[in-house]
Design a protein around this motif. Structure first.
Motif, PDB file in Angstrom:
ATOM      1  N   ARG A 289      13.043  73.028  30.416  1.00 14.59           N
ATOM      2  CA  ARG A 289      14.118  73.691  29.698  1.00 14.59           C
ATOM      3  C   ARG A 289      15.319  74.035  30.587  1.00 14.59           C
TER       4      ARG A 289
ATOM      5  N   HIS B 247      17.377  71.036  31.068  1.00 13.24           N
ATOM      6  CA  HIS B 247      18.110  70.695  29.859  1.00 13.24           C
ATOM      7  C   HIS B 247      19.317  71.609  29.703  1.00 13.24           C
ATOM      8  N   GLU B 248      19.098  72.857  29.997  1.00 12.72           N
ATOM      9  CA  GLU B 248      20.197  73.807  29.847  1.00 12.72           C
ATOM     10  C   GLU B 248      21.272  73.606  30.908  1.00 12.72           C
TER      11      GLU B 248
ATOM     12  N   HIS C 244      20.213  64.992  30.245  1.00 13.57           N
ATOM     13  CA  HIS C 244      20.149  65.963  29.156  1.00 13.57           C
ATOM     14  C   HIS C 244      19.319  65.406  28.009  1.00 13.57           C
TER      15      HIS C 244
ATOM     16  N   THR D 138      15.459  65.210  28.991  1.00 10.01           N
ATOM     17  CA  THR D 138      14.792  66.509  28.859  1.00 10.01           C
ATOM     18  C   THR D 138      14.760  66.939  27.396  1.00 10.01           C
ATOM     19  N   GLY D 139      15.797  66.579  26.672  1.00 13.17           N
ATOM     20  CA  GLY D 139      15.834  66.927  25.253  1.00 13.17           C
ATOM     21  C   GLY D 139      14.657  66.332  24.487  1.00 13.17           C
TER      22      GLY D 139
ATOM     23  N   GLU E 247      12.022  68.843  24.012  1.00 14.29           N
ATOM     24  CA  GLU E 247      12.388  70.141  23.453  1.00 14.29           C
ATOM     25  C   GLU E 247      11.330  70.705  22.520  1.00 14.29           C
ATOM     26  N   ARG E 248      10.843  69.862  21.633  1.00 12.54           N
ATOM     27  CA  ARG E 248       9.878  70.414  20.683  1.00 12.54           C
ATOM     28  C   ARG E 248       8.581  70.827  21.378  1.00 12.54           C
TER      29      ARG E 248
ATOM     30  N   TRP F  78       8.435  72.238  24.475  1.00 12.05           N
ATOM     31  CA  TRP F  78       8.537  73.556  25.094  1.00 12.05           C
ATOM     32  C   TRP F  78       8.664  74.629  24.019  1.00 12.05           C
ATOM     33  N   ASN F  79       9.177  74.250  22.881  1.00 16.03           N
ATOM     34  CA  ASN F  79       9.171  75.195  21.775  1.00 16.03           C
ATOM     35  C   ASN F  79       7.738  75.473  21.333  1.00 16.03           C
TER      36      ASN F  79
END
Lengths: 116, 116
Positions: A83, A86-87, B86, B89-90, B93-94, B96-97
């Motif tokens: 994360r 990504h940020e 980006h 890593t995106g 995302e789901r 790390w959520n």
DNA sequence: CAATCATATTCCCATATGGGCATATGTCAA
DNA sequence: TTGACATATGCCCATATGGGAATATGATTG
């Protein structure tokens, strides 16, 4: 005295950990499901020690977790560490959009001139 | 014969280029405006050769551009190369959520048990 | 051209790295 | 406990790295 480090230790920095293409591939592989080392090695076409070493790095930066399952050790993804990356890159989003916009504008301009 | 490389060359891979904290800082600095090497060096508290070297790496992977301006050479950000990072890593995302959700659930569970 | 300012490059060092290979450690089953 | 399978480590090598210091290359001005 601690000597100057030639580069940040890969084991302490997610950016460094994912700088290795094979490790990125391993993370992608683990996105599917947790897997024993042998599986990772086979899927990635690498020797077992090599897989273990990469997994160790990933574990040390917290990108993967492992648990014992019989004789096997299952590694699974813990993507939370990605994360920040990504940020961080996200902080540049408007700049690459800007670049893109500029390029587009340039292309439009070219087309306009050519059509005259 | 080409010997095995110990690691992907930093000069050919954006992931590797941004693995260096100082280079990330330089990129952040250039987000503000284009800057001569001496400026970068001063702002970052590094020697000029060091700044030049880092800027070179960044230039070779395409993250910065340079142009001559009098005696100075102005470096400016070209963030487009960060986009793949980006996006890569995106792609997690789901996950790390998910992790976050699981953690939250766990915390809630703990709190619930404690309150009984 | 010479002098000066700005930047790039070279050489050298200490350290980190990835890989191979052999081997230690760990886990389970008989 | 012994044997088998699974994984982790240690050792060694070649190479890449970041940094320092000195110096080369460039650009501008006089």
């Amino acid at each position: 005295m601690i000597g100057e480090m030639a580069r940040a230790a890969t084991t302490s920095d997610v950016f460094n950990a994912i700088a290795e293409p094979q490790r990125r591939a391993i993370l992608a592989l683990l996105r599917g499901a947790e897997r024993p080392v042998s599986d990772v090695a086979r899927q990635m076409g690498m020797t077992q020690p090599r897989a273990s070493k990469h997994l160790r790095v990933l574990r040390e930066v917290g990108l993967v977790t492992d648990r014992q399952a019989g004789k096997q050790r299952l590694y699974s993804l813990d993507a939370r560490g990605l994360r920040p990356v990504h940020e961080w890159t996200g902080g540049f989003e408007r700049f690459w959009n800007d670049s893109f916009d500029r390029l587009e504008a340039y292309a439009r301009d070219l087309a306009r001139k050519r059509s005259q």
